[in-house]
Design a protein around this motif. Structure first.
Motif, PDB file in Angstrom:
ATOM      1  N   PHE A  36      23.620   9.607 -19.762  1.00 50.40           N
ATOM      2  CA  PHE A  36      23.114  10.867 -19.223  1.00 50.40           C
ATOM      3  C   PHE A  36      22.146  10.623 -18.067  1.00 50.40           C
ATOM      4  N   VAL A  37      21.988  11.645 -17.239  1.00 52.66           N
ATOM      5  CA  VAL A  37      20.956  11.635 -16.206  1.00 52.66           C
ATOM      6  C   VAL A  37      19.699  12.227 -16.814  1.00 52.66           C
ATOM      7  N   GLU A  38      18.609  11.467 -16.755  1.00 53.95           N
ATOM      8  CA  GLU A  38      17.334  11.943 -17.261  1.00 53.95           C
ATOM      9  C   GLU A  38      16.256  11.672 -16.208  1.00 53.95           C
ATOM     10  N   GLU A  39      15.069  12.116 -16.470  1.00 54.35           N
ATOM     11  CA  GLU A  39      13.971  11.884 -15.543  1.00 54.35           C
ATOM     12  C   GLU A  39      13.069  10.796 -16.098  1.00 54.35           C
ATOM     13  N   ALA A  40      12.622   9.909 -15.214  1.00 54.84           N
ATOM     14  CA  ALA A  40      11.743   8.823 -15.633  1.00 54.84           C
ATOM     15  C   ALA A  40      10.830   8.453 -14.476  1.00 54.84           C
ATOM     16  N   GLU A  41       9.762   7.733 -14.781  1.00 55.16           N
ATOM     17  CA  GLU A  41       8.855   7.265 -13.742  1.00 55.16           C
ATOM     18  C   GLU A  41       9.453   6.019 -13.086  1.00 55.16           C
ATOM     19  N   VAL A  42       9.541   6.045 -11.777  1.00 52.43           N
ATOM     20  CA  VAL A  42      10.131   4.936 -11.030  1.00 52.43           C
ATOM     21  C   VAL A  42       9.156   4.479  -9.959  1.00 52.43           C
ATOM     22  N   VAL A  43       9.452   3.306  -9.384  1.00 47.48           N
ATOM     23  CA  VAL A  43       8.644   2.749  -8.306  1.00 47.48           C
ATOM     24  C   VAL A  43       9.369   3.006  -6.989  1.00 47.48           C
ATOM     25  N   VAL A  44       8.740   3.749  -6.099  1.00 52.30           N
ATOM     26  CA  VAL A  44       9.328   4.069  -4.806  1.00 52.30           C
ATOM     27  C   VAL A  44       8.742   3.121  -3.761  1.00 52.30           C
ATOM     28  N   THR A  45       9.633   2.416  -3.044  1.00 50.66           N
ATOM     29  CA  THR A  45       9.202   1.463  -2.021  1.00 50.66           C
ATOM     30  C   THR A  45       9.822   1.852  -0.684  1.00 50.66           C
ATOM     31  N   ALA A  46       9.389   1.169   0.374  1.00 51.62           N
ATOM     32  CA  ALA A  46       9.924   1.446   1.706  1.00 51.62           C
ATOM     33  C   ALA A  46      11.417   1.214   1.757  1.00 51.62           C
ATOM     34  N   ASP A  47      11.888   0.189   1.051  1.00 58.37           N
ATOM     35  CA  ASP A  47      13.306  -0.156   1.101  1.00 58.37           C
ATOM     36  C   ASP A  47      14.121   0.518   0.001  1.00 58.37           C
ATOM     37  N   GLN A  48      13.455   1.114  -0.976  1.00 64.80           N
ATOM     38  CA  GLN A  48      14.130   1.805  -2.087  1.00 64.80           C
ATOM     39  C   GLN A  48      13.533   3.210  -2.230  1.00 64.80           C
ATOM     40  N   PRO A  49      13.858   4.120  -1.288  1.00 65.50           N
ATOM     41  CA  PRO A  49      13.241   5.450  -1.313  1.00 65.50           C
ATOM     42  C   PRO A  49      13.633   6.296  -2.515  1.00 65.50           C
ATOM     43  N   LEU A  50      14.731   5.948  -3.191  1.00 62.64           N
ATOM     44  CA  LEU A  50      15.113   6.693  -4.384  1.00 62.64           C
ATOM     45  C   LEU A  50      14.389   6.182  -5.624  1.00 62.64           C
ATOM     46  N   GLY A  51      13.785   5.023  -5.509  1.00 58.52           N
ATOM     47  CA  GLY A  51      13.012   4.487  -6.621  1.00 58.52           C
ATOM     48  C   GLY A  51      13.754   3.440  -7.422  1.00 58.52           C
ATOM     49  N   GLY A 107       0.798  -1.219   0.000  1.00 61.90           N
ATOM     50  CA  GLY A 107       0.000   0.000   0.000  1.00 61.90           C
ATOM     51  C   GLY A 107       0.828   1.266   0.000  1.00 61.90           C
ATOM     52  N   ALA A 108       2.114   1.154   0.414  1.00 62.92           N
ATOM     53  CA  ALA A 108       2.987   2.321   0.467  1.00 62.92           C
ATOM     54  C   ALA A 108       3.794   2.518  -0.813  1.00 62.92           C
ATOM     55  N   VAL A 109       3.688   1.576  -1.751  1.00 61.28           N
ATOM     56  CA  VAL A 109       4.416   1.684  -3.017  1.00 61.28           C
ATOM     57  C   VAL A 109       3.802   2.797  -3.861  1.00 61.28           C
ATOM     58  N   THR A 110       4.643   3.698  -4.353  1.00 63.82           N
ATOM     59  CA  THR A 110       4.157   4.816  -5.163  1.00 63.82           C
ATOM     60  C   THR A 110       4.927   4.906  -6.470  1.00 63.82           C
ATOM     61  N   LEU A 111       4.352   5.626  -7.418  1.00 63.26           N
ATOM     62  CA  LEU A 111       5.009   5.893  -8.698  1.00 63.26           C
ATOM     63  C   LEU A 111       5.338   7.381  -8.745  1.00 63.26           C
ATOM     64  N   GLU A 112       6.608   7.694  -8.982  1.00 64.24           N
ATOM     65  CA  GLU A 112       7.041   9.094  -8.998  1.00 64.24           C
ATOM     66  C   GLU A 112       8.075   9.301 -10.090  1.00 64.24           C
ATOM     67  N   ARG A 113       8.216  10.535 -10.508  1.00 65.47           N
ATOM     68  CA  ARG A 113       9.246  10.871 -11.487  1.00 65.47           C
ATOM     69  C   ARG A 113      10.507  11.264 -10.744  1.00 65.47           C
ATOM     70  N   ARG A 114      11.604  10.596 -11.055  1.00 59.65           N
ATOM     71  CA  ARG A 114      12.879  10.804 -10.378  1.00 59.65           C
ATOM     72  C   ARG A 114      14.018  10.773 -11.402  1.00 59.65           C
ATOM     73  N   PRO A 115      15.187  11.338 -11.060  1.00 57.37           N
ATOM     74  CA  PRO A 115      16.341  11.234 -11.971  1.00 57.37           C
ATOM     75  C   PRO A 115      16.857   9.813 -12.024  1.00 57.37           C
ATOM     76  N   VAL A 116      17.213   9.364 -13.229  1.00 53.54           N
ATOM     77  CA  VAL A 116      17.756   8.022 -13.449  1.00 53.54           C
ATOM     78  C   VAL A 116      18.921   8.121 -14.433  1.00 53.54           C
ATOM     79  N   LEU A 117      19.699   7.052 -14.520  1.00 51.87           N
ATOM     80  CA  LEU A 117      20.774   6.980 -15.508  1.00 51.87           C
ATOM     81  C   LEU A 117      20.237   6.282 -16.752  1.00 51.87           C
ATOM     82  N   ARG A 118      20.182   7.037 -17.852  1.00 50.51           N
ATOM     83  CA  ARG A 118      19.769   6.454 -19.133  1.00 50.51           C
ATOM     84  C   ARG A 118      20.958   6.549 -20.076  1.00 50.51           C
ATOM     85  N   GLU A 119      21.604   5.411 -20.287  1.00 50.04           N
ATOM     86  CA  GLU A 119      22.826   5.349 -21.086  1.00 50.04           C
ATOM     87  C   GLU A 119      23.875   6.286 -20.489  1.00 50.04           C
TER      88      GLU A 119
END
Length: 432
Positions: A370-385, A356-368
């Protein structure tokens, strides 16, 4: 700025990994590093070897060839815990430089006297040589100038002792003490090392001239020392004092500079291997720098990516160290242990999963590259997504599962192995 001049200060694991990554991206890189002033060895685990391999540090990896039986005396228990590899840090540091030179990185051996901002960065060395760079990487470890505003753990000092004993099987041990803890190791050629870690504020340490005798007296009182070393361990030895306080820089990235390794975050030595921590904080750095230089419009995103990951790494290692300290319950009320068993906070290393605490958020990620923004899954154990799991983008999977779609529908074009991995991940998050 593909032709940007990049100067890396420091050729330890973090500086070397960053420089190699930048070289692969096509940058001309100059690394400046002073030699280690004293002999030392370090115990490393398999994850360090994997990190060195991933970073392309083959010559450095080859130095991790000495396996040692490891004994632990903790909380009144005597344990034998597998093995660890012992690294001769002076040889390891030479191998890091060899890896850099083979990759086409310019390596300058010298001590940095000052760094000035003058239309870029101007680095002046002790011998008068002046280097100029468009981008600066600070990787001089704990010797780097202090950052403005830092989080500090309990003030801690480590006293490293070195002496020559009789040759014998390589071995290492760690033991808890009333006012701290000690790590010790012997190489097959008889070189011996013993390091005691104490509270810098409350330890009753003698003056510099008496430190060797003080440490020898402490070794004579240790059953672990008597079991591991010969009688030479009872005599005064060379002593080097160094800070081992956990520190985190509040600012680790700017438009034309970056902090990596211990210069960004340095953890208590009990929390985990220092080399692994340095590599963990540096492997993302080349892509962050590449984004800052080639896509300056994404500078804020790249800086946030680097800063948040440094902070999360620091807290994870700090909490691991806290939990190790908490395992020593027989000494829990002693000042040294009481200060460290509750720092930095009461948050668990691994938070309990809750679907129930799992959320979908846009966060910076490594795409090849470069750093870009993408939708990630944020969990209790992975707060950065979490963005991908074994090549499967997770956000569409979570959205589909919540919409009532079956995994078979969502992953029909994926391999059986990928489907099994995603199914296991969903179960771990509490999705049943």
């Amino acid at each position: 700025m593909a032709d940007a001049r990049i100067v890396v200060l420091g050729a330890g694991p973090a500086g070397a990994a960053t420089a190699l990554g930048l070289r692969r991206l096509g940058y001309a890189v100059t690394v400046v590093s002073d030699w280690r002033r004293f002999a030392a060895i370090e115990g490393v685990s398999q994850r360090v070897l994997d990190g060195l391999r991933h970073a392309g540090l083959g010559a450095a990896l080859a130095q991790a060839t000495t396996s040692a039986a490891r004994q632990v005396q903790w909380n009144g228990q005597q344990l034998r815990l597998n093995q660890e590899c012992l690294l001769d840090r002076q040889r390891f540091d030479r191998a890091l430089r060899d890896d850099l030179r083979r990759a086409g990185v310019e390596v300058i051996e010298g001590r940095v006297r000052e760094v000035l901002r003058e239309g870029g960065h101007r680095v002046r060395l002790d011998d008068g040589q002046v280097l100029r760079g468009d981008f600066l990487v600070e990787a001089r470890g704990r010797q780097a100038p202090l950052a403005e505003g830092r989080l500090r753990g309990p003030e801690t000092v480590s006293l490293l002792n070195l002496w020559q004993g009789a040759p014998g099987p390589a071995a290492s041990a760690v033991e808890s003490l009333a006012d701290g803890w000690a790590w010790m190791a012997r190489l097959a050629d008889g070189r011996c090392y013993w390091q005691v870690t104490l509270d810098a504020g409350t330890a009753s340490l003698p003056g510099k001239a008496q430190l060797a005798a003080y440490c020898a007296e402490r070794r004579r009182a240790s059953a672990q020392v008597l079991a591991l070393f010969d009688e030479q361990a009872l005599a005064p030895a060379q002593v080097y004092a160094r800070s081992s306080t956990a520190t985190l820089a509040y600012a680790c990235a700017g438009d034309d500079w970056l902090r990596v390794g211990d210069a960004a975050m340095a953890v208590d030595p009990l929390s985990g291997n220092g080399i692994f921590q340095s590599l963990s904080s540096a492997l993302q750095a080349p892509v962050v720098i590449n984004t800052l230089l080639r896509r300056p419009e994404h500078a804020a995103l790249a800086q946030r990516f680097h800063q948040t990951r440094i902070e999360q790494l620091f807290l994870r290692f700090a909490r691991i160290g806290r939990d190790f300290y908490a395992q020593e319950q027989l000494r829990a009320s002693a000042a040294f242990w009481a200060a460290r068993r509750a720092w930095p906070d009461a948050q668990p290393v691994h938070a309990q999963a809750a679907w129930g605490a799992v959320t979908l958020e846009r966060r910076p990620v490594l795409r090849e590259d470069f750093v870009e923004e993408a939708e990630v899954v944020v969990t209790a154990d992975q707060p950065l997504g979490v963005w991908h799991l074994h090549g499967v983008e997770l956000a569409p999977v979570v959205r589909g599962v919540r919409a009532g779609l079956s995994l078979h529908e969502l992953l029909r074009d994926r391999s059986a192995q990928q489907q099994a991995m995603v199914r296991r991940w969903l179960l771990e998050q509490g999705c049943v």
